[in-house]
Scaffold this motif. Structure first.
Motif, PDB file in Angstrom:
ATOM      1  N   GLN A  24     -30.523  11.872 129.920  1.00  0.00           N
ATOM      2  CA  GLN A  24     -30.905  11.652 128.526  1.00  0.00           C
ATOM      3  C   GLN A  24     -31.574  10.290 128.338  1.00  0.00           C
ATOM      4  OE1 GLN A  24     -27.074  12.494 126.530  1.00  0.00           O
ATOM      5  NE2 GLN A  24     -28.318  13.776 125.166  1.00  0.00           N
ATOM      6  N   LEU A  25     -31.105   9.276 129.056  1.00  0.00           N
ATOM      7  CA  LEU A  25     -31.729   7.952 128.939  1.00  0.00           C
ATOM      8  C   LEU A  25     -33.167   7.969 129.432  1.00  0.00           C
ATOM      9  CD1 LEU A  25     -28.747   5.655 129.957  1.00  0.00           C
ATOM     10  CD2 LEU A  25     -29.850   5.768 127.721  1.00  0.00           C
ATOM     11  N   ASP A  26     -33.485   8.918 130.294  1.00  0.00           N
ATOM     12  CA  ASP A  26     -34.863   9.128 130.738  1.00  0.00           C
ATOM     13  C   ASP A  26     -35.594  10.104 129.821  1.00  0.00           C
ATOM     14  OD1 ASP A  26     -35.040   7.472 132.939  1.00  0.00           O
ATOM     15  OD2 ASP A  26     -34.256   8.990 134.322  1.00  0.00           O
ATOM     16  N   GLY A  27     -34.949  10.498 128.751  1.00  0.00           N
ATOM     17  CA  GLY A  27     -35.458  11.547 127.868  1.00  0.00           C
ATOM     18  C   GLY A  27     -36.864  11.321 127.373  1.00  0.00           C
ATOM     19  N   ARG A  28     -37.449  12.430 127.004  1.00  0.00           N
ATOM     20  CA  ARG A  28     -38.836  12.389 126.523  1.00  0.00           C
ATOM     21  C   ARG A  28     -38.923  12.036 125.046  1.00  0.00           C
ATOM     22  NH1 ARG A  28     -39.903  17.786 129.619  1.00  0.00           N
ATOM     23  NH2 ARG A  28     -40.090  16.930 131.696  1.00  0.00           N
ATOM     24  N   THR A  29     -37.793  12.155 124.362  1.00  0.00           N
ATOM     25  CA  THR A  29     -37.831  11.878 122.926  1.00  0.00           C
ATOM     26  C   THR A  29     -36.894  10.727 122.587  1.00  0.00           C
ATOM     27  OG1 THR A  29     -36.013  13.367 122.351  1.00  0.00           O
ATOM     28  CG2 THR A  29     -38.233  14.344 122.491  1.00  0.00           C
ATOM     29  N   GLU A  32     -33.223  11.875 122.194  1.00  0.00           N
ATOM     30  CA  GLU A  32     -32.429  12.015 123.425  1.00  0.00           C
ATOM     31  C   GLU A  32     -31.890  10.665 123.869  1.00  0.00           C
ATOM     32  OE1 GLU A  32     -33.880  15.294 126.439  1.00  0.00           O
ATOM     33  OE2 GLU A  32     -35.596  14.177 125.641  1.00  0.00           O
ATOM     34  N   CYS A  33     -32.761   9.662 123.837  1.00  0.00           N
ATOM     35  CA  CYS A  33     -32.334   8.316 124.235  1.00  0.00           C
ATOM     36  C   CYS A  33     -31.243   7.797 123.311  1.00  0.00           C
ATOM     37  CB  CYS A  33     -33.528   7.363 124.237  1.00  0.00           C
ATOM     38  SG  CYS A  33     -34.757   7.739 125.495  1.00  0.00           S
ATOM     39  N   ARG A  34     -31.437   8.007 122.013  1.00  0.00           N
ATOM     40  CA  ARG A  34     -30.447   7.536 121.034  1.00  0.00           C
ATOM     41  C   ARG A  34     -29.094   8.215 121.275  1.00  0.00           C
ATOM     42  NH1 ARG A  34     -33.385   7.882 117.085  1.00  0.00           N
ATOM     43  NH2 ARG A  34     -33.079  10.069 116.573  1.00  0.00           N
ATOM     44  N   ASP A  35     -29.104   9.524 121.524  1.00  0.00           N
ATOM     45  CA  ASP A  35     -27.851  10.240 121.799  1.00  0.00           C
ATOM     46  C   ASP A  35     -27.153   9.677 123.039  1.00  0.00           C
ATOM     47  OD1 ASP A  35     -28.306  11.836 119.598  1.00  0.00           O
ATOM     48  OD2 ASP A  35     -28.982  13.586 120.763  1.00  0.00           O
ATOM     49  N   ALA A  36     -27.929   9.392 124.075  1.00  0.00           N
ATOM     50  CA  ALA A  36     -27.347   8.848 125.305  1.00  0.00           C
ATOM     51  C   ALA A  36     -26.760   7.465 125.073  1.00  0.00           C
ATOM     52  CB  ALA A  36     -28.410   8.802 126.407  1.00  0.00           C
ATOM     53  N   VAL A  37     -27.473   6.636 124.344  1.00  0.00           N
ATOM     54  CA  VAL A  37     -26.969   5.290 124.059  1.00  0.00           C
ATOM     55  C   VAL A  37     -25.691   5.375 123.232  1.00  0.00           C
ATOM     56  CG1 VAL A  37     -27.459   3.119 122.854  1.00  0.00           C
ATOM     57  CG2 VAL A  37     -29.205   4.152 124.314  1.00  0.00           C
ATOM     58  N   GLU A  38     -25.647   6.281 122.269  1.00  0.00           N
ATOM     59  CA  GLU A  38     -24.431   6.453 121.470  1.00  0.00           C
ATOM     60  C   GLU A  38     -23.256   6.881 122.344  1.00  0.00           C
ATOM     61  OE1 GLU A  38     -25.365   9.104 118.238  1.00  0.00           O
ATOM     62  OE2 GLU A  38     -26.676   7.630 117.287  1.00  0.00           O
ATOM     63  N   THR A  39     -23.524   7.723 123.335  1.00  0.00           N
ATOM     64  CA  THR A  39     -22.467   8.143 124.250  1.00  0.00           C
ATOM     65  C   THR A  39     -21.959   6.951 125.056  1.00  0.00           C
ATOM     66  OG1 THR A  39     -23.383  10.370 124.411  1.00  0.00           O
ATOM     67  CG2 THR A  39     -21.888   9.682 126.166  1.00  0.00           C
ATOM     68  N   VAL A  40     -22.870   6.137 125.567  1.00  0.00           N
ATOM     69  CA  VAL A  40     -22.463   4.942 126.321  1.00  0.00           C
ATOM     70  C   VAL A  40     -21.670   4.015 125.411  1.00  0.00           C
ATOM     71  CG1 VAL A  40     -23.253   2.909 127.595  1.00  0.00           C
ATOM     72  CG2 VAL A  40     -24.403   5.116 127.930  1.00  0.00           C
ATOM     73  N   LEU A  62     -35.278  -1.343 126.375  1.00  0.00           N
ATOM     74  CA  LEU A  62     -35.733  -2.541 125.662  1.00  0.00           C
ATOM     75  C   LEU A  62     -37.249  -2.694 125.721  1.00  0.00           C
ATOM     76  CD1 LEU A  62     -33.021  -5.063 126.863  1.00  0.00           C
ATOM     77  CD2 LEU A  62     -33.097  -3.825 124.685  1.00  0.00           C
ATOM     78  N   GLU A  63     -37.860  -2.077 126.713  1.00  0.00           N
ATOM     79  CA  GLU A  63     -39.312  -2.178 126.891  1.00  0.00           C
ATOM     80  C   GLU A  63     -40.059  -1.066 126.177  1.00  0.00           C
ATOM     81  OE1 GLU A  63     -39.511  -1.998 131.130  1.00  0.00           O
ATOM     82  OE2 GLU A  63     -38.383  -3.857 131.377  1.00  0.00           O
ATOM     83  N   GLN A  64     -39.354  -0.180 125.496  1.00  0.00           N
ATOM     84  CA  GLN A  64     -39.977   0.960 124.836  1.00  0.00           C
ATOM     85  C   GLN A  64     -39.950   0.771 123.326  1.00  0.00           C
ATOM     86  OE1 GLN A  64     -38.108   4.559 126.248  1.00  0.00           O
ATOM     87  NE2 GLN A  64     -38.262   3.910 128.372  1.00  0.00           N
ATOM     88  N   PRO A  65     -41.084   0.390 122.738  1.00  0.00           N
ATOM     89  CA  PRO A  65     -41.108   0.095 121.299  1.00  0.00           C
ATOM     90  C   PRO A  65     -40.848   1.311 120.404  1.00  0.00           C
ATOM     91  CG  PRO A  65     -43.315   0.000 122.234  1.00  0.00           C
ATOM     92  CD  PRO A  65     -42.373   0.196 123.371  1.00  0.00           C
ATOM     93  N   ASP A  66     -41.056   2.533 120.931  1.00  0.00           N
ATOM     94  CA  ASP A  66     -40.846   3.716 120.099  1.00  0.00           C
ATOM     95  C   ASP A  66     -39.388   4.147 120.023  1.00  0.00           C
ATOM     96  OD1 ASP A  66     -40.997   4.363 122.817  1.00  0.00           O
ATOM     97  OD2 ASP A  66     -41.546   6.445 122.400  1.00  0.00           O
TER      98      ASP A  66
END
Length: 194
Positions: A24-29, A32-40, A62-66
């Motif tokens: 999920q942290l590699d997610g395309r959206t 997905e990234c937000r869900d993974a970070v919330e899990t961590v 941190l390097e992904q502005p979107d």
């Protein structure tokens, strides 16, 4: 007794599926990234060892502005750095760069906390980032200023970093900062200067 320990370890990590979180942290959206970070974030306090493998992926966010969860990713990095500074130390360059380039970002105070934690075991990883730590002393968040002062105290005693230019700023914080913790940490850092 060993069986009980195994169950206890399993119970601590219930709901934390590392391969899924990493994917999920590699997610395309961003979702997905937000869900993974919330899990961590949910598991980092109770089971930091299970979360440690997420450090490189959290750093990449941190390097992904979107991505809109950088502050939460930074919080997770700070928690992990306090748990295991050595495991987060390889990310010091990226964390310091973020702090230097985005001093007012919501993620910055937590990243400064990460840098201070790294300085406890690996102050040498911060020798080239005195400018980022100097920015920390100006941050609006008292915990960021306190963490920056702590890091400078460690750099002064344990490295060859040129930290003398911040002596006056630390003296100002020790004398005039409205936060008592910042005052104490700045005074403590000054005591470490040669």
């Amino acid at each position: 007794m060993d069986g009980g320990h195994a169950v206890e370890e399993h119970d601590e990590s219930v709901g934390f599926d590392l391969p899924s979180v990493l994917a999920q942290l590699d997610g395309r959206t961003p979702a997905e990234c937000r869900d993974a970070v919330e899990t961590v974030q949910t598991h980092v306090a109770e089971n930091p060892d299970a979360c440690l493998p997420t450090v490189p992926k959290l750093r990449t966010l941190l390097e992904q502005p979107d991505v809109d969860c950088q502050a939460d990713a930074a919080y997770c990095l700070a928690e992990l750095a306090e748990h295991s500074p050595v495991d987060v130390a390889p990310s010091a360059d990226e964390l310091a760069t973020f702090v230097a380039e985005r001093p007012a970002h919501d993620a910055t105070p937590a990243l400064i906390r990460s840098l201070a934690a790294i300085s406890s075991d690996r102050p040498d990883a911060l020798v080239d980032h005195v400018d980022a730590l100097d920015i920390a002393l100006e941050n609006d968040a008292p915990e960021a200023r306190a963490a920056g002062a702590t890091a400078f105290g460690r750099l002064a005693t344990e490295t060859d970093a040129t930290v003398d230019p911040v002596r006056d700023r630390l003296a100002e914080l020790a004398a005039d900062d409205p936060d008592s913790t910042v005052k104490e940490r700045a005074a403590g850092a000054l005591e470490q200067f040669p």
